[in-house]
Design a protein around this motif. Structure first.
Motif, PDB file in Angstrom:
ATOM      1  N   CYS A 163     -10.928  25.306  15.428  1.00  0.00           N
ATOM      2  CA  CYS A 163     -10.291  24.180  14.748  1.00  0.00           C
ATOM      3  C   CYS A 163     -10.672  22.891  15.460  1.00  0.00           C
ATOM      4  O   CYS A 163     -10.576  22.802  16.684  1.00  0.00           O
ATOM      5  CB  CYS A 163      -8.773  24.322  14.769  1.00  0.00           C
ATOM      6  SG  CYS A 163      -8.146  25.715  13.823  1.00  0.00           S
TER       7      CYS A 163
ATOM      8  N   THR B  98      -6.395  19.174  13.657  1.00  0.00           N
ATOM      9  CA  THR B  98      -6.314  20.023  12.468  1.00  0.00           C
ATOM     10  C   THR B  98      -4.882  20.489  12.233  1.00  0.00           C
ATOM     11  O   THR B  98      -4.170  20.847  13.173  1.00  0.00           O
ATOM     12  CB  THR B  98      -7.247  21.239  12.610  1.00  0.00           C
ATOM     13  OG1 THR B  98      -8.592  20.771  12.737  1.00  0.00           O
ATOM     14  CG2 THR B  98      -7.149  22.180  11.427  1.00  0.00           C
TER      15      THR B  98
ATOM     16  N   GLN C 119     -11.268  21.975   9.915  1.00  0.00           N
ATOM     17  CA  GLN C 119     -10.951  20.608  10.320  1.00  0.00           C
ATOM     18  C   GLN C 119     -10.133  19.964   9.217  1.00  0.00           C
ATOM     19  O   GLN C 119     -10.314  20.250   8.041  1.00  0.00           O
ATOM     20  CB  GLN C 119     -12.233  19.810  10.550  1.00  0.00           C
ATOM     21  CG  GLN C 119     -12.044  18.322  10.819  1.00  0.00           C
ATOM     22  CD  GLN C 119     -11.498  18.050  12.203  1.00  0.00           C
ATOM     23  OE1 GLN C 119     -12.078  18.466  13.189  1.00  0.00           O
ATOM     24  NE2 GLN C 119     -10.372  17.351  12.273  1.00  0.00           N
TER      25      GLN C 119
ATOM     26  N   ALA D 158      -6.171  21.934   6.811  1.00  0.00           N
ATOM     27  CA  ALA D 158      -7.444  22.448   7.305  1.00  0.00           C
ATOM     28  C   ALA D 158      -8.360  22.847   6.160  1.00  0.00           C
ATOM     29  O   ALA D 158      -7.931  23.501   5.197  1.00  0.00           O
ATOM     30  CB  ALA D 158      -7.184  23.654   8.210  1.00  0.00           C
TER      31      ALA D 158
END
Length: 256
Positions: free
Chosen positions: A165, A169, A182, A186
């Motif tokens: 991540c 995020t 991201q 997310a």
């Protein structure tokens, strides 16, 4: 090895070679394995079991009762493995009877400054949780996962092995194994190919995992259609099998 200014309950089980710094407090239902170093101003409550050769830095609180409003003082537990680094001001809470009653942290992990691991979370091995990351209750984080700074993970979410991540995020759905994510919420951004290279995955296996990712995310297939298409590949490739297994285990739906 134990500073005289530390407060250690006589009922605590402290192995040989454990170091405990000044003004730290260790409660009665705590077991600490050999070689572990506890810095100053650390609070460890229990029932908590901490394995060998961990390093716990100042101002961390380990094994405190959880923040779940349903918690009613039951003797739930926190279990931490070996060789973890827990940096300043981290907070790890014990489990609840509504789950398995245990918060479980594996081995060889790095928890950077101000990381929170909530009740009933399960953290695998070789993970990195960067500064200010919050893992809510009942979250599962797979082996080798990396959570960038200030990652926020919603309760009951699963983050698969080798996933990554980016900073900031917000995870509201499950992230399959190998996937880079991201954003808020997310969103998927390919696979963590660099991480897989560093961990010794063969080039052909990485290519098959990348192709499987494209089948799931780039071919406008339903998830059921993608899984059906990938089943023959998974039978031959352990990486693709791991990817499909993480999707099958998803309880909140996967990011797409």
């Amino acid at each position: 090895m134990i500073d005289p200014r530390a407060v250690i309950d006589p009922a605590a089980k402290i192995a040989e070679g454990v170091e405990i710094g000044p003004f730290s407090i260790v409660g009665p239902d705590v077991e600490i394995g050999e070689g572990t170093v506890v810095g100053p101003h650390v609070v460890i409550k229990g029932p908590t079991t901490i394995g060998k050769n961990n390093r716990i830095f100042q101002f961390s609180t380990i094994g405190e009762e959880c923040q779940d409003k349903k918690y009613a003082g039951e003797p739930t537990t926190l279990v931490i493995g070996d060789n973890n680094v827990i940096r300043e001001a981290c907070t790890f809470h014990r489990g609840t009877v509504q789950d398995k009653g245990t918060t479980l942290v594996g081995s060889d992990n790095l928890f950077m400054v101000n990381v929170h691991v909530a009740h009933d979370a399960v953290i695998g091995d070789h993970c990195i949780l960067a500064n200010d990351t919050n893992v809510a209750g009942h979250v599962h984080v797979g082996d080798w996962a990396i959570l960038g700074g200030s990652t926020q993970v919603h309760q009951f979410c699963m983050i698969g092995a080798h996933a990554m991540c980016g900073a900031g995020t917000v995870v509201l759905k499950d992230i399959p194994a190998f996937v880079m994510a991201q954003g808020y919420p997310a969103q998927p951004h390919g696979i963590n190919s660099e991480g897989l290279k560093r961990r010794g995955f063969e080039k052909d296996s990485i290519m098959r995992i990348r192709a499987a990712y494209k089948t799931i995310y780039r071919q406008n297939l339903t998830l059921a259609e993608a899984k059906e298409a990938l089943a023959p590949v998974a039978a031959e490739d352990a990486g693709v099998a791991m990817l499909l297994e993480s999707i099958e285990a998803a309880s909140r739906g996967i990011i797409r």
